[in-house]
Enzyme design. Sequence first.
Site, PDB file in Angstrom:
ATOM      1  N   HIS A  81       3.399   0.509  -6.328  1.00 35.38           N
ATOM      2  CA  HIS A  81       3.586  -0.507  -7.372  1.00 35.38           C
ATOM      3  C   HIS A  81       4.300   0.088  -8.584  1.00 35.38           C
ATOM      4  CE1 HIS A  81       2.368  -3.984  -9.936  1.00 35.38           C
ATOM      5  NE2 HIS A  81       2.278  -3.045 -10.874  1.00 35.38           N
ATOM      6  N   GLU A  82       3.814   1.234  -9.066  1.00 36.11           N
ATOM      7  CA  GLU A  82       4.415   1.852 -10.248  1.00 36.11           C
ATOM      8  C   GLU A  82       5.836   2.329  -9.953  1.00 36.11           C
ATOM      9  OE1 GLU A  82       3.038   1.280 -13.070  1.00 36.11           O
ATOM     10  OE2 GLU A  82       1.174   0.599 -12.154  1.00 36.11           O
ATOM     11  N   ASP A 137       6.023  -7.029 -13.145  1.00 40.18           N
ATOM     12  CA  ASP A 137       4.788  -7.574 -12.580  1.00 40.18           C
ATOM     13  C   ASP A 137       4.969  -9.044 -12.244  1.00 40.18           C
ATOM     14  OD1 ASP A 137       3.073  -5.318 -12.694  1.00 40.18           O
ATOM     15  OD2 ASP A 137       2.831  -5.603 -14.844  1.00 40.18           O
TER      16      ASP A 137
END
Length: 187
Positions: free
Chosen positions: A126-127, A136
């Site tokens: 995700h990061e 996001d």
Amino acid sequence: MPLVTWIKAGTSATALVLATAGAASAAPSVEPPSAQAAVVTLRYDDSRAAGWEAAIAAGVASWNANVTNVRLVEAAPGGAAEIVIVATTGWPQATLGPVRPGRQVRVELGSQAVNQGYNKTRIAAHELGHSLGLPDTKPGPCSQLMSGSSAGTACTNATERSRVQSNYANGVTTSVVTDGRTLVDAP
């Protein structure tokens, strides 16, 4: 469990979902056989991310297996890196990209999310997604990697490969303006 087993498990789970989720993503553009998109190589430095090595390796392997025009590679010790990854005690967060060769973004892999039950491989992927230009998508379902903490602690999968492909479609010549935000992934 041995490190190799963790890497294989995390890579297999994330890669499987990225691969099967392609149908839910926007259809990729078809290029003439003679035209090949340039591959952008981005180096990452995880030398300050102790305890996250397996999750980072699995997240990197997943992106590399599912995105064809950007390649994440580990920087040589002491060498330059576009993505600097550090372990912290807070919430995971990252600078929003897409990062370009010679530029730099920071990824913080926070143990606070792990302590609350979030999957380390999903956090790392995700990061890294933020570094590749994905914001996001909260709230969001488990099938969207960039839904982050809003999808719950049981999520271990991802779908956003077509957006990353678009961010690096023309190699380093694609001009994408970002506002340099740091996205904190707390619930």
